[in-house]
Each structure stands twice: as structure tokens, then as C-alpha cells.
Design an enzyme around this catalytic site. Structure first.
Site, mmCIF file in Angstrom:
data_model
loop_
_atom_site.group_PDB
_atom_site.id
_atom_site.type_symbol
_atom_site.label_atom_id
_atom_site.label_comp_id
_atom_site.label_asym_id
_atom_site.label_seq_id
_atom_site.Cartn_x
_atom_site.Cartn_y
_atom_site.Cartn_z
ATOM 1 N N PHE A 501 -44.454 -27.894 18.490
ATOM 2 C CA PHE A 501 -43.978 -28.633 19.578
ATOM 3 C C PHE A 501 -43.189 -29.623 18.581
ATOM 4 O O PHE A 501 -42.864 -30.611 19.424
ATOM 5 C CB PHE A 501 -44.987 -29.141 20.453
ATOM 6 C CG PHE A 501 -45.646 -28.080 21.085
ATOM 7 C CD1 PHE A 501 -45.232 -27.242 21.841
ATOM 8 C CD2 PHE A 501 -47.152 -27.712 20.719
ATOM 9 C CE1 PHE A 501 -45.860 -26.076 22.569
ATOM 10 C CE2 PHE A 501 -47.979 -26.765 21.688
ATOM 11 C CZ PHE A 501 -47.393 -26.073 22.225
ATOM 12 N N ASP A 502 -42.508 -29.515 17.808
ATOM 13 C CA ASP A 502 -41.793 -30.579 17.287
ATOM 14 C C ASP A 502 -42.397 -31.944 16.988
ATOM 15 O O ASP A 502 -41.802 -32.935 17.389
ATOM 16 C CB ASP A 502 -40.350 -30.697 18.156
ATOM 17 C CG ASP A 502 -39.177 -31.497 17.477
ATOM 18 O OD1 ASP A 502 -39.256 -31.806 16.401
ATOM 19 O OD2 ASP A 502 -38.562 -32.038 18.270
ATOM 20 N N TYR A 503 -43.495 -32.072 16.502
ATOM 21 C CA TYR A 503 -44.205 -33.307 16.750
ATOM 22 C C TYR A 503 -44.026 -33.902 14.979
ATOM 23 O O TYR A 503 -44.857 -34.633 14.489
ATOM 24 C CB TYR A 503 -45.618 -32.863 16.678
ATOM 25 C CG TYR A 503 -46.265 -32.752 18.150
ATOM 26 C CD1 TYR A 503 -45.478 -33.218 19.191
ATOM 27 C CD2 TYR A 503 -47.420 -31.971 18.150
ATOM 28 C CE1 TYR A 503 -46.010 -33.309 20.455
ATOM 29 C CE2 TYR A 503 -47.785 -31.689 19.478
ATOM 30 C CZ TYR A 503 -47.034 -32.424 20.591
ATOM 31 O OH TYR A 503 -47.499 -32.084 21.854
#
Length: 835
Positions: A501-503
Site C-alpha cells: 500500500f505504498d507505506y
């Protein structure tokens, strides 16, 4: 209308109940329908029904969510209005008795069973007063945690005194604490703060440009950069320009819609420990013992690198370029300027420039670019880079490189594919491994340990993990500790075991010597994350100081996905409790019901619920943050950490690329649809909002939080930002209606806070056009100044000629998607000068 709205509410409630949700809306809808149809039939029962409805709604609201103002409001607001309307109408229900002479209506005379006018108007008045009280609450901030005077930590005024009157690094110092030991402007007199001077850079924040810069102040000069990478030097007292340098940044496919320069760096070669002409990184045979989490990936063969160069002449204060401004460009160049004149330092690289595309291969041009200030320490310039997310596989390497600060010579290169095995630069013509996790934020440095602390990202594309390399997962979203002079890895710690999730970890790590309660201190690194997990690690070893536990997460992903069954969670976090149906929000009970239904229809098994192609998956925390690149600030005298956060739930769903094209979705790296070429799926994603554009989950959407690191207790937590300047249809400002009402609900934030010894926390990265100061002891807003446009960066402060200034750069609020309401302002504030 009341009756039909009640029917709609009951039917929607029935659907929600069928989905497994609350039954309350059925009852509320039926009562509301009864009120409406009774009014239509002019039945006096409408008034007691409306009162009953309001009491039922209030009882349900407080029973479900307690006394949380913003959660109670949509549950009761409409039902407080109904008794006002019905109370005014009720005296006119039914047939009135007529005067036998002339047929005149006798005042207050109603047929048996009617409502006397005084009763109706009295009830309407009572509810009107209650409703007005509720409306007044809309315009007041509602703290989530209120300060307790008995818990105020004690200050050690001897700490945090370095750097004198200057601000010589992006976080004021290389420890990244953003604390200034100045007391001239303080919590008692900050209300007298006035604009001292204004400067216009000449580069408007338009066509993909955003101002996110924090200027530097060294000696008698301010230094900043524009989104087009122009470097400007200003007089700190008057704001007048001293010099300007334009590197003539080339517009590429990557930076066309994404131009940023968050800061420049500084090097004083007369005081800095410089590398010798034969300095080199560790080779495989010289590698020290690795830390516990070291990668087991075998090192590729790499021949020795010839490093000998002619011995440079000695540097004195009179030597040209003895003091240097170090910066990068959005077209992947590193350059140095004479801090006094703005001229290129000809002895650095190729006449002042180093090409950062070398060794990155054919996919790098237009994909690899730099946005954050490089780390300059101990004779080395350390740089990472940003790459285009979510467009395709095969993106260039996330290699981190160290360059000689004086010559521009490449000294070392660390890459996840080699890990702790080898940090020597590759020979000319060879390409660093593609797709490795990159570093695009800002790093910190501990001079005693000689270690740089680096926040890492993940392998792209962000939302498909089936193509992840083992070494990518080993370093995904990690805090990485490297020897600044050799690039040798000392340890790394993953803040996520697998990231879908693009963390990316992008906040600058904060270094702090934390008291252990036994008279000693532990050197820690504080890592803020988009997940809003705050990891506190021993910076010597990478071991958690604040406990970290592994928790099981959902693994029912798409075929081919790589999914970790557990993820790390810190005992310290902000605002990321798992969402539940009762947390769904709306401006009224109707859009709140819509959001509860939408929530029930999504996939949601907690954080890290994998995406599907069948239905939307809720993403919480959202991929904007938590804590983004702006980071936090820390008062080293008290150990109080101050963090601004973003609380925006998102949703995502895999989609076939042909279906996306048929639907007219336009692919982009940052937008609502990305192709993810080379993977089985594209991805569609967006914010979780109602049809009105309001978020579907509870406020605040951004807060400022103070935490005592010694005890891990939250001292206070307040909403930051109002809806005044944010378009209603689209929280990040997409085309919509500007409310022009100061409702401090707490909005998504960018940039970060700045702290001073005057017990102040300054912040201006909200979605409204304000610069604010908060009392650091209580969280109370003590000063607010209207800006010409919104801001995104971090304030800084300095003292010059005995006067303290607080400075911001404002180019407009984040991601408006338009060239409207943008600017190029540098604004300095100070107390009125004494005669």
C-alpha cells in the site's frame, strides 16, 4: 419531504441491517416518516413524535459513540431541527374555532386535542437553543486528548543549544529534531508577532510545482530553492535577494507533473572532516560482522575501483567555494555552489555538476529524480532518489550513493540487492540492480557513531507484490543504518514485512538520547511512518526500545501475490485504531448512512487487507499517511515529540487494463488509476468519501500530537486545520465549493512542526491558509495568522542582529489540481522592533 426522507432512511437502514450493520436507522426512519406524515395530515401527534425521535436519536448516539462531538453531531443534527419546525407549525394544525360574529379566529383557541401556541413555540425555542449550542460547537476545536498540568515533563535547558543563531540543516541539525533554543518569541508574547518582510521567488507553484521547502540560515544569509531547483540567497533581515542560480532543470515525463525541492544542504570545507584522495568503501573481504537482520543475498562480483586522485590544495576561509550550498535537481543532477556568490564550484564533478543517472540504466531518464535535501556529513554527500510509482516493472535501482563533498567523486554505493555484502561502486558501464527499494526522504546523522539513518521505501509497483525480490522484501519500508564514510551497512529494521500500500518510510528519523530512568541515556532513533506506527530503536543496534510485536494479518490475496502473514506493530502509535462501522461519518445522518453501507460492502479485515478484483478494499491507514515526508519535531530539553498526521482512509481495487481503458480511466503514477505494466493488474484507488465529497470516516483528518517519549504517554492531541479554504467536493481541493467558514475539524496535513524553547510549536501545512502557533505545554492554539495562500513545508526560525524571525514559504495548499490560489511567497515574522 420529511416523510419521504424518513422512508428513505428506513429503507437504507434495512439494507444496512441486511448487510449486518446497525438496525437503528430503521427505527429512526420510521419515526421520521411518522413525523412527516403527521405534519402533512396536520395531526398534533407530530410534535411529541418529533420530541421522541430526538430523544431516541440522542440516546442511540451517546450509547454508540459516547460524547465525541463530531460523531454525535450527524446522528442528532437533523433530529434537533424537526421539533423546531413542528413546534412552529403545530399550533396551526386542525380546524380553529370561529367567532360567531364575523368568523374571526380567536387567538390561541384550538379544537380539542390541539397544541396551544405557547407550548409549540416554547418547545421550538428550547430546541432552537440546543441546536444553536451544537452549531457553536462546530466552530470550536475539540481536543482528543487534553493536557494535564501534572504530567508536564521537566526541562533540561542545557540541551538543544547547538547551532547558535542559525538553521544550517533541513531539520535545523542533522539529528532532525527541528528544535530552536530561542525564547525571544514565546507563548506569552506570540500574539504580537507581525509580518516583517515578504519576498517573491518568481517561480509560481503551478503546472505540477509545489513549494515544500524549508530554507537554511547560515551566518548572514538565507538559502532556499524553488520547485524548478533555482537556488536563491536572501538577506535574513530585509528579505532582499543577494544572488540566484538557475540550473535550467529539464522537464521530463517523470517531473512534468511533480516538481519539488524540499531544501538545500550546506558544507563548510574549512571545518568539515574531508575524505582523503584514496578513501574507499569496504570490499567483501573487509566487511565487518553484520547485524541480526542482515540480508543473505549473495554479493555480485565487483572488481576493485581505482580511487587515487591528485592531492587537493589546502582550503582556507578565503578559498573560493570554501563554504558550499549542495543541491540536486528534478532531472537527476547533483551540484555545488559557492555560498558567498552563487557561482558553480568548478572543482566539484564536471564543472560543478554530477550526473546521477550514471549506473542506473536506460529506464532512469524521466523516471529517477530527486526532491529532498541530500545529507552532507563527514566529508560525504549522500543521495537517494524518487522513482515513478505504479507505472511499470523494471524501474531503475533505488541505490544510495555517497560522493566526496569536495570533488564529487563517487565513494560508495549501497543497494538492497547487495545489502551488507558490498558497498563499492560498480565499475563504469555496469548497472545497479533494477527495482530495488529506494530512499527519497531525508536522512539523519549521528557524528559519534558515524552512522546515517535512512528511511526506505518499497519496490514498485506499490500495489502488486507478486514480482517482489527477496532482497526487496528484506529492506522494504526499513530504517537503514550506514557508515557515512564507507556506505557499509550496520543494521536495518523493517517497519513492514511486506508492503502492498505504498507505506514508504519518508519522514526524517529523529535522533534523541532518551533517559532510561536510571541516570543513563539510550541513544535512540525515532522513526515515524505512514502507518502512524512510531518505532523507537537503539541507534547502535536497531533493536526496539519501545516494544514491537508481530500481529497476524489477512493473507487472502490474489493468486501470485506475496503476502506476509504477520506485520510489526509498535507500542507507540497515533490515531490508527481499526475502523469500525460506528466510525463512519457524514455531514448528516443520510450521508453517514451511505458511508456505513459503503463500509459494509468493502473488504476490510483490518490493516493490510489485500486488494481484490471483485470489490473495493478499505485501506487504513491511507497511503498518504500517518506521517509523510514532513516528519515530526522533538524538544530535547523535555523529550516531548510533536507529530502532525494525516488521517485519510482510502480504497483500492485491482482492475484489468482493458476494462480501465473502456471506462476512460487515465493512467498516472499518482492519480486514481495506474497501469502497473508487467503485472497482471492495473489498480484503481481513491479517497473514501461520500457523494458530497466529505470523508466517510470520523474526524479529525489531521491532528497535532505531543508525546512524552520517556513515558510514551500522549500529553495532548488537537485537531489542526479548518475547512475554510478546502473545496467541499474533494478533500484535497479538487474542483468544488469553498465554504469560507472557519470550522476547525482537523484537516490532512503536510510538512511538519517546528519547536522553540519559548514553549511554542509552529505549523502551517494545513489545508487552510493559516500559519499557527500552539502552546507546547497545552496544545492550545495561541496565535493564528492568515497567509496569502496555503503552505506545505515546515517553518524555520533564526536570530539575526538580536531579533528572532520565524519564516515560512507558501506556494499554495497541496494537490489542488489547479493553478488557482498559488503563489511564491517567502514570509518572515518577528515581534515589533523596540525603539
Amino acid at each position: 419531504m420529511i416523510g419521504l426522507l424518513g422512508v428513505a432512511l428506513a429503507l437504507g437502514g434495512a439494507y444496512l441491517a441486511w448487510l449486518g450493520g446497525s438496525w437503528a436507522y430503521i427505527v429512526l426512519g420510521l419515526l421520521m416518516a411518522g413525523v412527516g406524515f403527521s405534519v402533512m395530515a396536520q395531526r398534533t401527534i407530530a410534535l411529541p413524535l418529533s420530541i421522541l425521535l430526538s430523544l431516541v436519536a440522542a440516546g442511540w448516539a451517546f450509547g454508540e459513540v459516547g460524547d465525541v462531538f463530531w460523531l454525535v453531531l450527524p446522528r442528532v443534527g437533523v433530529f434537533l431541527v424537526l421539533p423546531i419546525v413542528v413546534g412552529v407549525l403545530a399550533p396551526f394544525f386542525g380546524s380553529t374555532e370561529r367567532n360567531p360574529v364575523g368568523g374571526a379566529v380567536r387567538s390561541g383557541a384550538l379544537r380539542s386535542g390541539g397544541v396551544p401556541r405557547a407550548w409549540g413555540l416554547g418547545i421550538a425555542a428550547v430546541y432552537a437553543i440546543i441546536f444553536c449550542g451544537v452549531i457553536l460547537g462546530v466552530f470550536q476545536p475539540h481536543a482528543e486528548v487534553t493536557a494535564d498540568a501534572s504530567q508536564q515533563p521537566k526541562a533540561d535547558g542545557a540541551l538543544g543549544q547547538q547551532n547558535g543563531n542559525d538553521w544550517p540543516a533541513w531539520g535545523r541539525n542533522l539529528t532532525g529534531d527541528r528544535f530552536a533554543p530561542y525564547t525571544q518569541i514565546n507563548a506569552q508574547n506570540v500574539t504580537d508577532l507581525k509580518l516583517a518582510w515578504t519576498f517573491h521567488t518568481g517561480d509560481l507553484a503551478i503546472d505540477g510545482s509545489e513549494y515544500q521547502v524549508t530554507p537554511l540560515k547560515i551566518a548572514d544569509t538565507l538559502y532556499l530553492c524553488t520547485p524548478l531547483n533555482k537556488v536563491i540567497a536572501l538577506d535574513p533581515v530585509t528579505g532582499k535577494q543577494k544572488w540566484r542560480f538557475d540550473p535550467h532543470m529539464q522537464v521530463t515525463r517523470g517531473n512534468k507533473g511533480w516538481k519539488r525541492c524540499r531544501g538545500v544542504s550546506y558544507a563548510d570545507l574549512t571545518t568539515m572532516s574531508l575524505l582523503g584522495p584514496d578513501a574507499k568503501a569496504f570490499g567483501p573481504e573487509e566487511t565487518p560482522a553484520s547485524a541480526d537482520q542482515a540480508s543473505s543475498v549473495p554479493a555480485p562480483a565487483a572488481p576493485p575501483v581505482e580511487t587515487a586522485t591528485p592531492a587537493p590544495v589546502a582550503i582556507t576561509a578565503e578559498t573560493p567555494c570554501a563554504r558550499r550550498i549542495v543541491s540536486t535537481t528534478n532531472d537527476a543532477r547533483l551540484f555545488e555552489l559557492d555560498a558567498a556568490t552563487g557561482a558553480l564550484c568548478e572543482d566539484f564533478g564536471d564543472h560543478g555538476m554530477v550526473n546521477l543517472l550514471e549506473g542506473l540504466g536506460p529506464t532512469a531518464p524521466g523516471s529517477y529524480y530527486l526532491t529532498s535535501a541530500p545529507l552532507v556529513a563527514d566529508g560525504v554527500i549522500m543521495v537517494g532518489g524518487k522513482i515513478n510509482d505504479n507505472m511499470t516493472v523494471g524501474e531503475p535501482s533505488g541505490v544510495i550513493r555517497g560522493y566526496d563533498v569536495r570533488t564529487g567523486r563517487l565513494v560508495w554505493a549501497w543497494d538492497a540487492s547487495r545489502g551488507d555484502k558490498d558497498s563499492r561502486p560498480l565499475p563504469a558501464g555496469q548497472i545497479y540492480a533494477t527495482e530495488t527499494p529506494n530512499f527519497w526522504g531525508t536522512a539523519s546523522y549521528d557524528p559519534k557513531l558515524g552512522l546515517a539513518f535512512i528511511p526506505m521505501g518499497n519496490q514498485t509497483p506499490d500495489f502488486w507484490t507478486g514480482n517482489r525480490h527477496d532482497y526487496s522484501d528484506e529492506y522494504t519500508d526499513a530504517i537503514l543504518a550506514l557508515d557515512i564514510r564507507t556506505g557499509q551497512e550496520h543494521w536495518h529494521f523493517r517497519t513492514a514485512n511486506n508492503d502492498m500500500f505504498d507505506y514508504d518510510v519518508t519522514s526524517q528519523p529523529i535522533l534523541y538520547d532518551m533517559p532510561d530512568g536510571k541516570g543513563e541515556t539510550t541513544p535512540v532513533v525515532v522513526a515515524l511512518t505512514k502507518r502512524s506506527q512510531i518505532f523507537v530503536l537503539d541507534r547502535r543496534t536497531g533493536k526496539p526500545v519501545v516494544p514491537v510485536t508481530d500481529r497476524k494479518v489477512a493473507t487472502d490475496g490474489m493468486p501470485g501475490q506475496r503476502i506476509s502473514p504477520v506485520q510489526p506493530y509498535s507500542a507507540l502509535s497515533i490515531g490508527v485504531d481499526p475502523l469500525k462501522e460506528s466510525d463512519m461519518w457524514g455531514g448528516t445522518v443520510f450521508d453517514q448512512l451511505y458511508c456505513r453501507i459503503a463500509f459494509r460492502k468493502m473488504r476490510w479485515e483490518g490493516e493490510f487487507t489485500p486488494l481484490s478484483d471483485k470489490q473495493k478494499t478499505l485501506i487504513w491507514p491511507g497511503y498518504y499517511g500517518g506521517s509523510n515526508w514532513g516528519g515530526g519535531a522533538l524538544d530535547p530539553q523535555t523529550g516531548v515529540l510533536v507529530v502532525n498526521d494525516i488521517r485519510m482512509a482510502m480504497w483500492g481495487q485491482f482492475i484489468k487494463r482493458e476494462d480501465a481503458a473502456h471506462a476512460g480511466l487515465v493512467p498516472s503514477t499518482e492519480g486514481e488509476y495506474s497501469e502497473q505494466l508487467g503485472t497482471p493488474w492495473g489498480v484503481e484507488r481513491s479517497m473514501f468519501v461520500s457523494p458530497l465529497g466529505a470523508p466517510c470516516f470520523k474526524p479529525p483528518y489531521g491532528s497535532l500530537t505531543a508525546i512524552d517519549l520517556k513515558t510514551q504517554k500522549t500529553l495532548w492531541q488537537v485537531p489542526v486545520g479548518s475547512i475554510q479554504d478546502a473545496a467541499i467536493h474533494g478533500v484535497f481541493g479538487q474542483k468544488g465549493i469553498i465554504p469560507h467558514l472557519y470550522v476547525p475539524i482537523g484537516m490532512p496535513t503536510m510538512g511538519g512542526p517546528m519547536l522553540t524553547q519559548g514553549n511554542l510549536a509552529f505549523f502551517h501545512g494545513s489545508l487552510d491558509n493559516y500559519f499557527r502557533a500552539f502552546d507546547l505545554r497545552t496544545g492550545k492554539e495561541v496565535w493564528r495568522e492568515r497567509l496569502p495562500v496555503g503552505g506545505q513545508g515546515t517553518p524555520m526560525t533564526y536570530v539575526e542582529k538580536g531579533r528572532q524571525y520565524v519564516l515560512v514559504v507558501a506556494g499554495g495548499a497541496t494537490r489542488t489540481g489547479t493553478n488557482a490560489n498559488k503563489g511564491d511567497y517567502v514570509l518572515a515574522y518577528a515581534l515589533p522592533a523596540t525603539p
